[in-house]
Design an enzyme around this catalytic site. Structure first.
Site, PDB file in Angstrom:
ATOM      1  N   GLY A 281       4.558  -1.078   8.463  1.00  0.00           N
ATOM      2  CA  GLY A 281       3.888  -1.200   7.170  1.00  0.00           C
ATOM      3  C   GLY A 281       3.938  -2.610   6.629  1.00  0.00           C
TER       4      GLY A 281
ATOM      5  N   LEU B 126       3.113  -3.654  -0.019  1.00  0.00           N
ATOM      6  CA  LEU B 126       4.077  -4.426  -0.803  1.00  0.00           C
ATOM      7  C   LEU B 126       5.499  -4.209  -0.318  1.00  0.00           C
ATOM      8  CD1 LEU B 126       2.497  -4.177  -4.340  1.00  0.00           C
ATOM      9  CD2 LEU B 126       2.739  -6.203  -2.894  1.00  0.00           C
TER      10      LEU B 126
ATOM     11  N   ARG C 176       1.241  10.638 -17.175  1.00  0.00           N
ATOM     12  CA  ARG C 176       0.108  11.118 -16.376  1.00  0.00           C
ATOM     13  C   ARG C 176       0.084  12.630 -16.196  1.00  0.00           C
ATOM     14  NH1 ARG C 176       0.132   6.280 -11.849  1.00  0.00           N
ATOM     15  NH2 ARG C 176      -0.494   4.706 -13.362  1.00  0.00           N
TER      16      ARG C 176
ATOM     17  N   GLU D 178       6.626   3.734  -1.216  1.00  0.00           N
ATOM     18  CA  GLU D 178       6.156   5.099  -1.468  1.00  0.00           C
ATOM     19  C   GLU D 178       6.602   6.064  -0.365  1.00  0.00           C
ATOM     20  OE1 GLU D 178       2.019   5.251  -2.670  1.00  0.00           O
ATOM     21  OE2 GLU D 178       1.992   7.441  -2.608  1.00  0.00           O
TER      22      GLU D 178
HETATM   23  C1  LIG Z   1      -6.178   3.227  -6.572  1.00  0.00           C
HETATM   24  C2  LIG Z   1      -4.708   3.020  -6.805  1.00  0.00           C
HETATM   25  C3  LIG Z   1      -4.271   2.209  -7.830  1.00  0.00           C
HETATM   26  C4  LIG Z   1      -2.904   2.024  -8.042  1.00  0.00           C
HETATM   27  N1  LIG Z   1      -2.502   1.209  -9.068  1.00  0.00           N
HETATM   28  C5  LIG Z   1      -1.172   1.030  -9.267  1.00  0.00           C
HETATM   29  C6  LIG Z   1      -0.714   0.182 -10.309  1.00  0.00           C
HETATM   30  O1  LIG Z   1      -1.490  -0.393 -11.054  1.00  0.00           O
HETATM   31  N2  LIG Z   1       0.625   0.026 -10.466  1.00  0.00           N
HETATM   32  C7  LIG Z   1       1.529   0.647  -9.662  1.00  0.00           C
HETATM   33  O2  LIG Z   1       2.732   0.465  -9.845  1.00  0.00           O
HETATM   34  N3  LIG Z   1       1.110   1.442  -8.652  1.00  0.00           N
HETATM   35  C8  LIG Z   1      -0.203   1.642  -8.429  1.00  0.00           C
HETATM   36  N4  LIG Z   1      -0.616   2.455  -7.409  1.00  0.00           N
HETATM   37  C9  LIG Z   1       0.368   2.954  -6.444  1.00  0.00           C
HETATM   38  C10 LIG Z   1       0.743   1.836  -5.463  1.00  0.00           C
HETATM   39  O3  LIG Z   1      -0.392   1.085  -5.164  1.00  0.00           O
HETATM   40  C11 LIG Z   1       1.320   2.366  -4.157  1.00  0.00           C
HETATM   41  O4  LIG Z   1       2.270   3.349  -4.402  1.00  0.00           O
HETATM   42  C12 LIG Z   1       1.995   1.227  -3.409  1.00  0.00           C
HETATM   43  O5  LIG Z   1       1.122   0.136  -3.283  1.00  0.00           O
HETATM   44  C13 LIG Z   1       2.468   1.676  -2.046  1.00  0.00           C
HETATM   45  O6  LIG Z   1       2.967   0.550  -1.366  1.00  0.00           O
HETATM   46  P1  LIG Z   1       3.694   0.701   0.027  1.00  0.00           P
HETATM   47  O7  LIG Z   1       4.018  -0.657   0.478  1.00  0.00           O
HETATM   48  O8  LIG Z   1       4.781   1.687  -0.087  1.00  0.00           O
HETATM   49  O9  LIG Z   1       2.581   1.357   0.992  1.00  0.00           O
HETATM   50  P2  LIG Z   1       1.089   0.896   1.379  1.00  0.00           P
HETATM   51  O10 LIG Z   1       0.589  -0.208   0.563  1.00  0.00           O
HETATM   52  O11 LIG Z   1       0.297   2.168   1.427  1.00  0.00           O
HETATM   53  O12 LIG Z   1       1.245   0.335   2.830  1.00  0.00           O
HETATM   54  C14 LIG Z   1       1.462   1.163   3.941  1.00  0.00           C
HETATM   55  C15 LIG Z   1       1.498   0.309   5.182  1.00  0.00           C
HETATM   56  O13 LIG Z   1       1.967   1.108   6.253  1.00  0.00           O
HETATM   57  C16 LIG Z   1       1.128   0.964   7.371  1.00  0.00           C
HETATM   58  N5  LIG Z   1       1.217   2.203   8.133  1.00  0.00           N
HETATM   59  C17 LIG Z   1       1.198   3.475   7.671  1.00  0.00           C
HETATM   60  N6  LIG Z   1       1.357   4.332   8.680  1.00  0.00           N
HETATM   61  C18 LIG Z   1       1.477   3.604   9.797  1.00  0.00           C
HETATM   62  C19 LIG Z   1       1.666   3.928  11.158  1.00  0.00           C
HETATM   63  N7  LIG Z   1       1.790   5.186  11.582  1.00  0.00           N
HETATM   64  N8  LIG Z   1       1.722   2.919  12.050  1.00  0.00           N
HETATM   65  C20 LIG Z   1       1.609   1.608  11.650  1.00  0.00           C
HETATM   66  N9  LIG Z   1       1.450   1.257  10.362  1.00  0.00           N
HETATM   67  C21 LIG Z   1       1.386   2.242   9.458  1.00  0.00           C
HETATM   68  C22 LIG Z   1      -0.230   0.632   6.814  1.00  0.00           C
HETATM   69  O14 LIG Z   1      -0.999  -0.040   7.780  1.00  0.00           O
HETATM   70  C23 LIG Z   1       0.155  -0.246   5.622  1.00  0.00           C
HETATM   71  O15 LIG Z   1       0.337  -1.562   6.073  1.00  0.00           O
HETATM   72  C24 LIG Z   1      -1.983   2.669  -7.216  1.00  0.00           C
HETATM   73  C25 LIG Z   1      -2.422   3.504  -6.197  1.00  0.00           C
HETATM   74  C26 LIG Z   1      -3.775   3.705  -6.005  1.00  0.00           C
HETATM   75  C27 LIG Z   1      -4.212   4.698  -4.980  1.00  0.00           C
END
Ligand SMILES: Cc1cc2nc3c(=O)[nH]c(=O)nc-3n(C[C@H](O)[C@H](O)[C@H](O)COP(=O)(O)OP(=O)(O)OC[C@H]3O[C@@H](n4cnc5c(N)ncnc54)[C@H](O)[C@@H]3O)c2cc1C
Length: 693
Positions: A96, A99, A386, A481
């Site tokens: 991943g 962020l 929410r 997440e």
């Molecule tokens: C439309 C929208 C707006 C949002 N706005 C806000 C906001 O304003 N403020 C806030 O706090 N939160 C917000 N959120 C929530 C927040 O954006 C997410 O919870 C957060 O960005 C998740 O980050 P992450 O790094 O955990 O995962 P992600 O950003 O989902 O990254 C997942 C990564 O894992 C990789 N991956 C997944 N599975 C595999 C696999 N099997 N093999 C290889 N790679 C894989 C993907 O390629 C990606 O790079 C929003 C969500 C949405 C949907």
């Protein structure tokens, strides 16, 4: 459970009109558990026996006691160190580049560890985090409006409906201020006030302004910061980046996570990558509902494969439904669009007072409008959390007061804001969101109110982790997440970005060293039986999909699964509905494996094959979500059980019975999942029924 709730549950199971299959299931349970005296068995006993097994309680062994303000400092001090020369001998695989993953990879790279980083997109920059619009919370108190670390902690524990760990949430609030400093130093262009200071706005569930933002593109700007830090480490040779690679299996040797099996999505090659530790930062699983605000690719495969290898899955039923999304427009749709919660700072939500009023909104006079959030929740009005805002919108639509096609919408109106501060000021704050809305609906929100409706947005559940973010498999860490996180049963707005970056920049780099200090772990050969078994299981699955030769597309199964989940495990859940859902998911899953049609080959780009694997895992997850929702016979946060509500329709928790994290152990291919409960204790925030009135 209250007596009332208990009796409602009892009646619920035998409800007339229950779908035939549900009755069969209940009938089967009843006979297996029938007491000798001929009386009916208690339904919860019946369920426990057939759908899951109770396991031993689970405890967070890394949790620190003592004053809550000092726990994180103490853990950081106690965690073993790895000297800089030894860091170069230690490899960490990170799945991943959102962020959470990008911040973890860049920080560990900077520290001198050898990092291998994966994402399935063509660039780390396309991770779903880029979609985040509204902002990121931090307890900076720049507005001098009474904010503090304690208040952010308090709001988050309360907002999560007392189903998160106090220690974790306190740490999150403490670290929040560092995140903003870090990002500003990276050049993230947060919005600023006229005098040049960083600006803040409010989000739901709080009464202070603590949300930092970059117009409606906060995620994008934060991700650019993390991405640049990541690329710097790629250029320095500390991070090796694999884009277009999907993790399909976890390698576990002697009980420790030691690597991953990935598929090169361009060539189809199956590759093995071994390491001393594995970090999953693979995001959330909201797409199990088919329609959600998540990016199309978001899926559960990485965490689900780890779950099948021994990592417990926590609170899978906790899903956040976001109140302000563009309503569904028809069956053709495969994606929903969020309208940021920040809009509720200035937009007013209302419906016509009269049922079925189909006049244009501008023709409905003020005294014939019901600003129901302002009426019911005067303290927080349009900024209630929410879960509350979503259910309130649903109730209005259920009562026949919804607007737009199918009556599934409520108005979000900026007329007052425009007359108060002018269209220019509104455009400055929300211009790009208004543009998105207009492009999708063809309506101009400067002239007519937006129409909004709740949609699946975020998943609070995920892999169980301890205070160190380590899962139940030693050496497997989970960030962002993807873990069951710090949000309890409901996430407050702008807290996901905070948690993802807290995990990646500050928490994980300090805790994983405690594990890595005992490494390097014994080398594993590429032909080791555990590697061969993992590779073989990936190949077998691919062969099954390509050989199924069925008649239905993967998407058609996914859409039907999503319908079931939204109907029975969505905004409102009931025992009867959940039992029915489990039956339907099982039937559909059986059909999926025998009747799916996956065209093409394995030796190159094949999106149908990629989706098949993800949907296959969604089926198993969906069943566990329903079982988790069934056993939690209370309403809390995003989990609303119809049988457990106050007289005025608010969520009714049962702290005496359900103040625990549910941590599920994989029960085997044909087995039943095992429920381990982690009790939650609240010493700093008194457990009260939430009220925003
Ligand atoms: C439309 C929208 C707006 C949002 N706005 C806000 C906001 O304003 N403020 C806030 O706090 N939160 C917000 N959120 C929530 C927040 O954006 C997410 O919870 C957060 O960005 C998740 O980050 P992450 O790094 O955990 O995962 P992600 O950003 O989902 O990254 C997942 C990564 O894992 C990789 N991956 C997944 N599975 C595999 C696999 N099997 N093999 C290889 N790679 C894989 C993907 O390629 C990606 O790079 C929003 C969500 C949405 C949907």
């Amino acid at each position: 459970m209250t007596d009332n709730a208990a009796s409602r549950h009892t009646t619920g199971t035998g409800a007339p009109g229950a779908p035939a299959q549900t009755e069969e299931l209940l009938g089967a349970n009843a006979s297996t558990n029938a007491p000798d005296d001929g009386t009916e068995p208690a339904p919860d006993v019946a369920l426990e026996k057939d759908l899951y097994r109770p396991g031993d309680p689970i405890r967070d062994t890394k949790a620190v006691d003592g004053p809550i303000e000092q726990r994180w400092a103490e853990r950081r001090f106690e965690a073993k160190l790895v000297n800089p020369a030894n860091r170069r001998k230690l490899r960490v695989v990170i799945i991943g580049t959102g962020l959470a993953g990008a911040s973890a990879a860049s920080t560990l790279g900077e520290a001198g560890y050898r990092v291998t980083s994966f994402c399935y997109q063509d660039s780390p920059r396309r991770a779903h985090s880029i979609a985040a619009q509204g902002g990121i919370n931090a307890a900076k108190n720049y507005k001098e409006d009474g904010d503090s670390v304690y208040r952010l902690f308090y709001d988050t524990v309360k907002g999560g409906d007392f189903r998160s760990r106090e220690s974790n949430v306190y740490r999150l609030a403490q670290v929040s201020a560092n995140i903003i400093d870090q990002c500003v130093a990276q050049g993230v262009p947060f919005a600023r006030e006229y005098g040049g200071l960083l600006d803040n706005r409010s989000f739901g569930g709080v009464q202070v302004s603590r949300t930092f933002y970059a117009r409606g593109q906060t995620g994008q700007q934060l991700l650019l910061g993390a991405y640049q830090a990541l690329e710097r480490q790629v250029a320095a040779g500390n991070v090796e980046m694999f884009t277009r690679h999907e993790m399909l299996e976890l390698v576990v040797k002697d009980g420790r996570a030691r690597g991953v099996i990935v598929r090169d999505m361009v060539t189809g090659e199956i590759e093995t990558h071994l390491a001393d530790a594995v970090v999953l930062a693979s995001g959330g699983y909201g797409n199990v509902f088919f329609l959600s605000t998540n990016a199309m690719g978001c899926n559960v495969t990485a965490t689900w494969r780890a779950h099948r290898k021994g990592a417990y899955f926590a609170n899978p039923c906790y899903t956040q439904i976001h109140p302000t999304c563009i309503p569904v427009s028809g069956e053709h749709q495969s994606k929903l669009t969020l309208m940021s919660e920040s809009l509720r700072n200035d937009g007013r939500i209302w419906v016509p007072r009269k049922k079925g009023d189909d006049r244009s909104p501008r023709e409905i006079p003020e005294d014939e409008r019901d600003h129901y959030l302002e009426r019911i929740y005067p303290s927080f009005d349009n900024l209630v959390p929410r879960d509350i805002a979503s259910r309130a919108a649903k109730y209005q639509c259920d009562e026949g007061k919804g607007v737009g096609p199918g009556g599934l919408g409520v108005y979000l109106d900026f007329a007052d804001a425009i007359s108060r501060m002018g269209a220019g000021a509104v455009e400055e704050r929300y211009g790009n969101l208004f543009d998105i809305y207009q492009r999708i609906t063809g309506e101009n929100p400067y002239e007519v109110p937006m129409r909004i409706y709740p949609a699946v947005h975020y998943t609070m559940g995920g892999l169980w982790v301890d205070y160190d973010l380590q899962s139940t498999i030693p050496g497997l860490f989970v960030c962002g997440e993807a873990n069951f996180s710090d949000h309890g049963a409901n996430r407050l707005g702008a807290s996901a970005l905070m948690q993802g970056l807290a995990d990646g920049y500050f928490v994980l780099p300090n805790t994983i060293r405690d594990y890595l200090a005992s490494g390097p772990y014994p080398a594993i050969e590429a032909d080791d039986p555990v590697v061969a078994e993992a590779v073989e299981s990936v190949r077998r699955r691919i062969a099954i999909f390509l050989g199924a030769g069925g008649e239905r597309s993967v998407d058609s199964f996914h859409r039907e699964l999503g319908h079931i989940m939204w109907e029975y495990c969505g905004m409102e859940r009931s025992e009867e509905g959940l039992l029915h859902a489990v039956e339907r998911i099982r039937d559909l899953r059986k059909e999926f494996w025998s009747n799916v049609r996956v065209l093409g080959t394995q030796d190159g780009l094949n999106q149908s094959l990629e989706k098949a694997g993800r949907v296959g895992d969604f089926f198993e997850l969906a069943e566990l979500m329903c079982i988790d929702a069934l056993q939690r016979r209370e309403s809390c946060g995003g989990h609303f059980r119809a049988e457990s509500q106050t007289e005025d329709g608010e969520a009714l928790r049962h702290d005496d019975e359900f103040a625990y994290v549910s941590a599920w152990e994989w029960g085997g291919e044909d087995g039943t999942p095992v429920l381990h409960k982690e009790p939650l204790a609240f010493e700093h925030v008194e457990m009260k029924q939430r009220s925003y009135k």
